[in-house]
Scaffold this motif. Structure first.
Motif, short mmCIF file in Angstrom:
data_model
loop_
_atom_site.label_atom_id
_atom_site.label_comp_id
_atom_site.label_asym_id
_atom_site.label_seq_id
_atom_site.Cartn_x
_atom_site.Cartn_y
_atom_site.Cartn_z
N ALA A 31 16.99 -5.28 1.70
CA ALA A 31 16.55 -4.12 2.45
C ALA A 31 15.88 -4.52 3.76
CB ALA A 31 15.57 -3.31 1.61
N TRP A 32 15.81 -3.55 4.63
CA TRP A 32 15.02 -3.65 5.85
C TRP A 32 13.83 -2.70 5.74
CZ3 TRP A 32 15.74 -7.25 9.53
CH2 TRP A 32 16.99 -7.87 9.61
N PHE A 33 12.67 -3.21 6.07
CA PHE A 33 11.46 -2.43 6.15
C PHE A 33 10.92 -2.55 7.57
CE2 PHE A 33 10.20 -1.33 1.76
CZ PHE A 33 11.17 -2.02 1.07
N ARG A 34 9.99 -1.66 7.92
CA ARG A 34 9.33 -1.77 9.21
C ARG A 34 7.87 -1.36 9.08
NH1 ARG A 34 12.39 3.17 12.48
NH2 ARG A 34 11.38 4.92 11.41
N GLN A 35 7.08 -1.88 9.99
CA GLN A 35 5.67 -1.54 9.99
C GLN A 35 5.18 -1.43 11.42
OE1 GLN A 35 3.15 -4.20 7.73
NE2 GLN A 35 1.56 -2.64 7.53
N ALA A 36 4.72 -0.23 11.77
CA ALA A 36 4.15 0.02 13.08
C ALA A 36 2.64 -0.21 13.00
CB ALA A 36 4.45 1.45 13.52
N PRO A 37 2.02 -0.50 14.13
CA PRO A 37 0.56 -0.74 14.14
C PRO A 37 -0.20 0.43 13.53
CG PRO A 37 1.50 -1.41 16.22
CD PRO A 37 2.60 -0.71 15.46
N GLY A 38 -1.09 0.13 12.60
CA GLY A 38 -1.91 1.15 11.98
C GLY A 38 -1.22 1.98 10.92
N LYS A 39 0.03 1.63 10.61
CA LYS A 39 0.78 2.39 9.60
C LYS A 39 1.20 1.48 8.45
CE LYS A 39 2.61 5.93 12.71
NZ LYS A 39 3.84 6.68 13.13
N GLU A 40 1.53 2.11 7.32
CA GLU A 40 2.00 1.35 6.17
C GLU A 40 3.44 0.90 6.39
OE1 GLU A 40 -0.66 3.43 2.63
OE2 GLU A 40 1.53 3.50 2.57
N TYR A 89 10.04 -5.34 12.17
CA TYR A 89 11.06 -5.12 11.16
C TYR A 89 11.18 -6.35 10.27
CZ TYR A 89 12.62 -0.79 13.27
OH TYR A 89 12.68 0.51 13.72
N TYR A 90 11.20 -6.10 8.95
CA TYR A 90 11.22 -7.17 7.96
C TYR A 90 12.46 -7.04 7.08
CZ TYR A 90 6.25 -7.58 9.07
OH TYR A 90 5.05 -7.74 9.71
N CYS A 91 13.02 -8.19 6.76
CA CYS A 91 14.08 -8.30 5.78
C CYS A 91 13.43 -8.63 4.43
CB CYS A 91 15.02 -9.42 6.23
SG CYS A 91 16.24 -9.95 5.04
N ALA A 92 13.96 -8.05 3.34
CA ALA A 92 13.38 -8.29 2.03
C ALA A 92 14.47 -8.29 0.96
CB ALA A 92 12.34 -7.22 1.70
N THR A 93 14.26 -9.08 -0.09
CA THR A 93 15.18 -9.09 -1.23
C THR A 93 14.40 -9.00 -2.53
OG1 THR A 93 15.23 -11.49 -1.58
CG2 THR A 93 16.72 -10.59 0.09
N ASP A 94 15.06 -8.53 -3.58
CA ASP A 94 14.36 -8.38 -4.85
C ASP A 94 14.49 -9.61 -5.74
OD1 ASP A 94 16.70 -6.27 -6.77
OD2 ASP A 94 16.97 -8.21 -5.77
N GLY A 95 15.30 -10.57 -5.34
CA GLY A 95 15.42 -11.79 -6.13
C GLY A 95 16.15 -11.62 -7.44
N ALA A 96 16.73 -10.46 -7.66
CA ALA A 96 17.42 -10.20 -8.94
C ALA A 96 18.86 -10.71 -8.90
CB ALA A 96 17.41 -8.71 -9.24
#
Length: 126
Positions: A31-40, A89-96
């Motif tokens: 998945a791709w996630f993102r995080q803006a300043p001051g936000k989750e 923007y972050y890339c992430a995997t569940d390792g499953a």
């Protein structure tokens, strides 16, 4: 395990496009996630090993997630960018090794992903 490594971020004007890449692994969910300043941190898009995709409502129709399964490279094509898309923007995997169904990216979904990249900055100016 491969260290996730994102690339492709940058600065663009509103309406422009960027393509993010992530050297990833063969996990069931990516998945791709993102995080803006001051936000989750929030989920943007996900893809499973069957090619099933899932998008946040805010990007549906503008962003496309894809994966080169032979090379284990994850992509995020971002079109019609808006200033509110500005974030890390972050890339992430569940390792499953295996799984079923779509990969969740809703509230609390960061806990579903065990491996994360360092992030790549996307800045959209108006």
């Amino acid at each position: 395990r491969v260290q996730l490594l994102e690339s492709g971020g940058g600065s663009v004007q509103a309406g422009g496009s960027l393509r993010l890449s992530c050297v990833a692994d063969s996990s069931y969910c990516m998945a791709w996630f993102r995080q803006a300043p001051g936000k989750e941190r929030e989920g943007v898009a996900s893809i499973n090993n069957g090619g099933g995709t899932n998008y946040a409502a805010s990007v549906n129709g503008r962003f496309t997630i894809s994966k080169d399964f032979a090379k284990n490279i994850l992509y995020l094509q971002m079109n019609s960018l808006k200033p509110e898309d500005t974030a890390m923007y972050y890339c992430a995997t569940d390792g499953a090794i295996d799984g079923h169904g779509d990969c969740y990216i809703g509230p609390g979904s960061t806990f579903e992903y065990d491996f994360w990249g360092q992030g790549t900055q996307v800045t959209v100016s108006s």
